[in-house]
Design a protein around this motif. Structure first.
Motif, PDB file in Angstrom:
ATOM      1  N   SER A 273       0.830  -1.211   0.000  1.00  0.00           N
ATOM      2  CA  SER A 273       0.000   0.000   0.000  1.00  0.00           C
ATOM      3  C   SER A 273       0.863   1.258   0.000  1.00  0.00           C
ATOM      4  O   SER A 273       1.425   1.632   1.023  1.00  0.00           O
ATOM      5  CB  SER A 273      -0.898   0.005   1.244  1.00  0.00           C
TER       6      SER A 273
ATOM      7  N   GLU B 235      -0.442   4.033  -1.742  1.00  0.00           N
ATOM      8  CA  GLU B 235      -1.354   4.956  -2.423  1.00  0.00           C
ATOM      9  C   GLU B 235      -1.479   6.282  -1.701  1.00  0.00           C
ATOM     10  O   GLU B 235      -1.904   7.275  -2.295  1.00  0.00           O
ATOM     11  CB  GLU B 235      -2.739   4.309  -2.592  1.00  0.00           C
TER      12      GLU B 235
ATOM     13  N   TYR C 126      -2.118   8.060   4.595  1.00  0.00           N
ATOM     14  CA  TYR C 126      -3.089   7.938   5.697  1.00  0.00           C
ATOM     15  C   TYR C 126      -3.783   6.582   5.666  1.00  0.00           C
ATOM     16  O   TYR C 126      -4.928   6.434   6.087  1.00  0.00           O
ATOM     17  CB  TYR C 126      -4.112   9.089   5.668  1.00  0.00           C
ATOM     18  N   ASN C 127      -3.043   5.577   5.175  1.00  0.00           N
ATOM     19  CA  ASN C 127      -3.586   4.216   5.131  1.00  0.00           C
ATOM     20  C   ASN C 127      -3.146   3.405   6.348  1.00  0.00           C
ATOM     21  O   ASN C 127      -3.211   2.188   6.347  1.00  0.00           O
ATOM     22  CB  ASN C 127      -3.141   3.517   3.841  1.00  0.00           C
ATOM     23  N   ASN C 128      -2.706   4.089   7.379  1.00  0.00           N
ATOM     24  CA  ASN C 128      -2.169   3.441   8.566  1.00  0.00           C
ATOM     25  C   ASN C 128      -2.955   3.884   9.797  1.00  0.00           C
ATOM     26  O   ASN C 128      -3.880   4.690   9.703  1.00  0.00           O
ATOM     27  CB  ASN C 128      -0.696   3.835   8.698  1.00  0.00           C
TER      28      ASN C 128
ATOM     29  N   LEU D 253      -4.006   9.518  14.561  1.00  0.00           N
ATOM     30  CA  LEU D 253      -5.245   8.923  14.045  1.00  0.00           C
ATOM     31  C   LEU D 253      -6.070   9.960  13.317  1.00  0.00           C
ATOM     32  O   LEU D 253      -6.795   9.675  12.374  1.00  0.00           O
ATOM     33  CB  LEU D 253      -6.078   8.381  15.217  1.00  0.00           C
TER      34      LEU D 253
ATOM     35  N   ARG E 175      -2.802  -1.854   6.767  1.00  0.00           N
ATOM     36  CA  ARG E 175      -2.970  -0.834   5.733  1.00  0.00           C
ATOM     37  C   ARG E 175      -4.411  -0.888   5.253  1.00  0.00           C
ATOM     38  O   ARG E 175      -4.864  -1.934   4.765  1.00  0.00           O
ATOM     39  CB  ARG E 175      -2.042  -1.088   4.544  1.00  0.00           C
ATOM     40  N   LEU E 176      -5.114   0.199   5.409  1.00  0.00           N
ATOM     41  CA  LEU E 176      -6.534   0.221   5.058  1.00  0.00           C
ATOM     42  C   LEU E 176      -6.840   1.449   4.207  1.00  0.00           C
ATOM     43  O   LEU E 176      -6.239   2.504   4.416  1.00  0.00           O
ATOM     44  CB  LEU E 176      -7.386   0.282   6.335  1.00  0.00           C
ATOM     45  N   PRO E 177      -7.769   1.319   3.288  1.00  0.00           N
ATOM     46  CA  PRO E 177      -8.130   2.494   2.479  1.00  0.00           C
ATOM     47  C   PRO E 177      -8.861   3.551   3.317  1.00  0.00           C
ATOM     48  O   PRO E 177      -9.378   3.232   4.392  1.00  0.00           O
ATOM     49  CB  PRO E 177      -9.049   1.903   1.400  1.00  0.00           C
TER      50      PRO E 177
ATOM     51  N   TYR F 132     -11.298   7.224   4.069  1.00  0.00           N
ATOM     52  CA  TYR F 132     -12.616   7.823   3.835  1.00  0.00           C
ATOM     53  C   TYR F 132     -13.788   6.873   4.075  1.00  0.00           C
ATOM     54  O   TYR F 132     -14.831   6.970   3.437  1.00  0.00           O
ATOM     55  CB  TYR F 132     -12.687   8.402   2.412  1.00  0.00           C
TER      56      TYR F 132
ATOM     57  N   LYS G  48      -8.931   9.018   7.866  1.00  0.00           N
ATOM     58  CA  LYS G  48      -8.870   7.665   8.428  1.00  0.00           C
ATOM     59  C   LYS G  48     -10.253   7.287   8.972  1.00  0.00           C
ATOM     60  O   LYS G  48     -10.477   7.240  10.193  1.00  0.00           O
ATOM     61  CB  LYS G  48      -7.807   7.590   9.519  1.00  0.00           C
TER      62      LYS G  48
END
Lengths: 343, 343, 343, 343
Positions: free
Chosen positions: B3, B5, B8-10, B210, C27-29, C31, C239
């Motif tokens: 990831s 992309e 802020y994917n953490n 967060l 790791r997360l997408p 919005y 997030k």
């Protein structure tokens, strides 16, 4: 002093004042429900060749743009305009005041091109981030533009086709529409505009009226509760007859077109004078506004005898000014201009 | 799947989670009046070298921009921004939603230039029609910009000087400030920013938190009744401790800078990998975002193993994508990228 | 010092912190598109007995009210609320900030009555001047109300029926819904609320979460482009996992209800203590907020040991204060209150 | 048909039409900078006994209220009004459209009382939660009120004193001011109003003009960049002469007062007719609006010959209607009313 600084430095055409006098003592209902407003709507529909159009009257141009645009846009949408669009430059942010963005596209001499518009819409709708962006929800053009230029029927048709392809209403600001329609270099008639645009307004303030613009919803329905939207925006006249009667008069016996024609005839004469006097054009236009280039010394001299509008600095020593004719301009005024143009 | 992309994917850095645990059972007052929020403000003032600065916490970047800009602008004013500014492109019209226009100026790779700004302001203030126009009331810059570029101290000083000359506050969007401060190609320290800008925000969401951003009013007072303005805009967190504690942690033992430094170290390593793999850069930057150019076939292949952000179409067969590192990026992730970059 | 001034003076319940820790490195997408947000939505739909409901997460109550109300109302509409409604009193005008009026109706102990609502709607729709007025476009109720009171199933059904009769959505503010659902004096279950209301929110901030509210569109579709509306109002969390994960936790193993039940058990115990101590109630409620009447001398004494909320002056010598329990209140705290209540 | 439904069912007084004719061909600058607007301002200042007052012209009452209120209020403030205030009932939410709340207080027959206002302000400023509330930032009164009632000098003085005590501007809506000033039961002269209020408007639309209201800033300075604020709200007339000339005429030879006096004389005569006919008053007022109570059978009969305004249902069988005289009402019209009032 010769006043050529704008096309709203006058009162109303005689016919309007005459009818205000004639109808003054009548008791009429308020808020645009009077018989003259109704008659005016019918005459405008007829002139537009659009018997199902809905027509509404408002007091001025900026007001009309803000009311129409903000009541048509949905929450996530903004209005596409050429950078030079009146709504984008000279309306003090009145569209943004309603909470909507203006999406600027580059124009040429005030005109938006169908190609630029199409490319932008294509790009927007393929952008994966578009839910974080303002959606194009209406296209704004002015005709004549702020630079006095005109769309051809072909150009406006192309823009209209792009809009239809994306389901976006096309809105035309006709503050000076009378001069555009009567230009000697146009192939766009009122009925064409009604057919190609979804909504537009026929400018009264600059073409013979004391105040007032007529909004024509020719391709879409007017928004539900439009009277409420007008009231909420502080734009509902108690004595709606004031604007209704003026448009009833303007659309009787082709008065609106004859006033426009006079403004154009005066503009053509003024262009001849400017050419005779060897004044360089910054932009020579087919309508009632002409943009010329003066040395700053000439500017100072001219300003003693002629009122004009400052447009922009061209360079250190030259300035662009605007001279405008109108339905009220007289030949005497133009002769006075001719005399003043001796440097 | 690797990831890369966005940044802020953490989740949050370990220290923040640890302190949330430690303080969880404490009874603390709401709305940012708790001791951790107060301590965080003091630490930020100290880090900024600005003992009189006022610091306020908000939850996210778009929110922060809208709250700060709309509460600083006066009725007749708008915010000047580069066309590419985040507020102008990717915040869904949130500034306009508050009734204020964004005044676009052309930028270069996301950066506004002092010369362009000065020319615009000079022209605006000499325009006789300016009372019909939106007045420039604040200048918005982002650092790093949306394109990952950075202002030099000299450039920001020049912009600051222009702003001061016109009495217009300079506002810096520091959503990714940590990466900008720790770039190997910057001469702008946090104290410089505090000194050159009137107000700016230190981004937490993208640098270890967060959620949360810290607004620093270093050159002007915060608007009167700012809490009310925040509440009115739906941005006041009941448990203000959530953001306060995070910033208290981030500004303890230079954690914010260490997180930024990690993100930069990972970015430098990623740039090396890209160069090794002969991937052409669309824009190589000194911060944590890199923009590369891929053939569409490569794009499809890569997308099976790596998450990236679509940026724009370059031409019929090429696409620009963004790869971003962050404080959380691991060497394993970059090695996986390296392996995936075989076409 | 015993803190009973509100129900948001705490952190999060242990389970939430635990899960934040467990998932932190994933790791997360962004919005709100992450798997935890999706899982939480499904669990909420299930708990509501409403498999087609749409669920969205926002950060706080005022934000939620403003986003939901402003995105549901049409241009000519306002929100009907009891005078005491939180949106009408304590949200700093955030609904009006979006351009919409709040239409006040008198309530009783925070509750709107179906009769008052019906009479108002009947009168409005028979008023010939209504096009000059703000149309009722949504009915806002809170449950529990700002005064800790609850609607009965019969009362809410009557309000719902009136709303349906006029085609107006019914919106319920459930900032403290957990306490309302677990009250010993309620016959309204979550599924009833989902069935009777068109849209409502399940409050997280005051019932175990660090922040976050879950909006449930159970009777109407969510507005088109809702993500854009959220972004435009500065309310979209990058997030989104932060709120999604919390609600996923709260709606696992009935945690939300168990937290509410604890708050109610503590409130019942507190009411007993107050009765034991012969403290007069200004309003004794079936939920977690209790309103008592103190002489000003007592007030001063109590304030040395207990944090409470000032509510209003009762007369020259008496004051109403609020004491609130929550999911986090301990028996030790209540014992300390008992000890402090000796005058 | 006799038209007594309102005071704007007529055109303009003869003197105004005459002067529109006389000045029609003059070339005058736009946007209210013409000599007639300037002269009108001077005459109004003189009539108000307030040589430093700033005077501005707008087109209609709702517009005026929205422009003045929204440009005076600061971000955290709202406008205090009686519940029955025109801004609160019949302006379609135009104040809220500008982002500001109306803070309702109960009134009596349309009038706000100084005591109610003082109590409210005292309570507000002692409320510890006030930073979460909308601050009272302006007090709105109408004179005559929407119910035709008038403040006494003593009452308005008391309200003024309360406002001054809290530093809040007092704004008076004088849509029908001419009738209020010439009432036989008033001790408030124009100069008193100018002295007691900070800002007020002198209504033209309902007292002899085609359109137009004159805003007088007698106790405070007009907001900076007021022209911009007017433009931004779509309220700037290009041909400002239209309103300026009308007010120049109205304030020449006491015309405004004579028009008001005529309306009052007609109202007194109408009251006599109503009494002669034994028609019960719902509210008998000292100005040009009278409210009477009719059985629904009478209502139907009357409506065949007389236009009136529906006001409200009194009970199952009775309705309140309004009859209004104006500067244009004729004795013949009242005689026709007398004849129609036979049931």
């Amino acid at each position: 002093m010769v006043s050529l600084e704008c096309d709203y430095n006058n009162g109303a055409c005689d016919q309007i004042l005459q009818r205000l006098l004639e109808t003054n003592r009548e008791r009429l209902p308020g808020y645009g429900t009077d018989k003259y407003s109704l008659a005016a709507k019918e005459k405008i529909r007829s002139a537009c060749g659009c018997k199902d159009a809905e027509v509404e009257f408002l007091a001025g141009g900026t007001q009309t743009n803000a009311v129409v645009i903000s009541s048509l846009l949905r929450d996530h949408e903004g209005a596409v305009s050429a950078t030079t669009g009146h709504i984008n430059q000279h309306e003090a942010g009145s569209v943004e005041y309603t909470g909507h963005k203006i999406l600027e596209l580059p124009g040429i001499h005030g005109k938006l091109s169908a190609d630029v518009l199409r490319d932008y819409l294509l790009q927007f709708h393929s952008d994966p981030n578009r839910e974080h962006m303002v959606w194009p929800g209406l296209v704004y053009v002015s005709h004549p533009t702020e630079y006095g230029t005109l769309y051809t029927k072909s150009e406006l048709s192309s823009i209209s086709a792009v809009c239809k392809g994306y389901g976006i209403p096309l809105y035309l600001d006709g503050a000076r529409l009378g001069y555009g329609l009567m230009s000697r270099d146009t192939d766009l008639a009122l009925q064409d505009i009604a057919s190609l645009c979804d909504v537009f307004y026929i400018g009264g303030t600059k073409v013979g009226a004391l105040c007032g613009e007529a909004v024509v919803f020719s391709g879409i329905r007017k928004p539900m509760h439009f009277t409420n939207a007008v009231k909420k925006r502080g734009a509902l006249l108690a004595k709606g007859r004031l604007v209704g009667l003026q448009f009833d008069t303007l659309f009787t016996d082709d008065l609106y077109f004859r006033l426009g024609e006079h403004g154009i005839r005066m503009a053509e004469r003024m262009k001849n004078i400017l050419r005779d006097r060897k004044i360089p054009f910054f932009l020579e236009t087919p309508t009632n506004q002409q943009f010329i280039l003066l040395e700053d010394g000439q500017l100072a001299t001219l300003s003693e005898q002629v009122s004009f509008s400052y447009w922009e600095k061209a360079d250190e020593e030259h300035t662009v000014i605007r001279l405008a004719t109108s339905w009220a301009t007289t030949e005497d005024e133009l002769e006075a201009l001719r005399k003043a143009l001796v440097f």
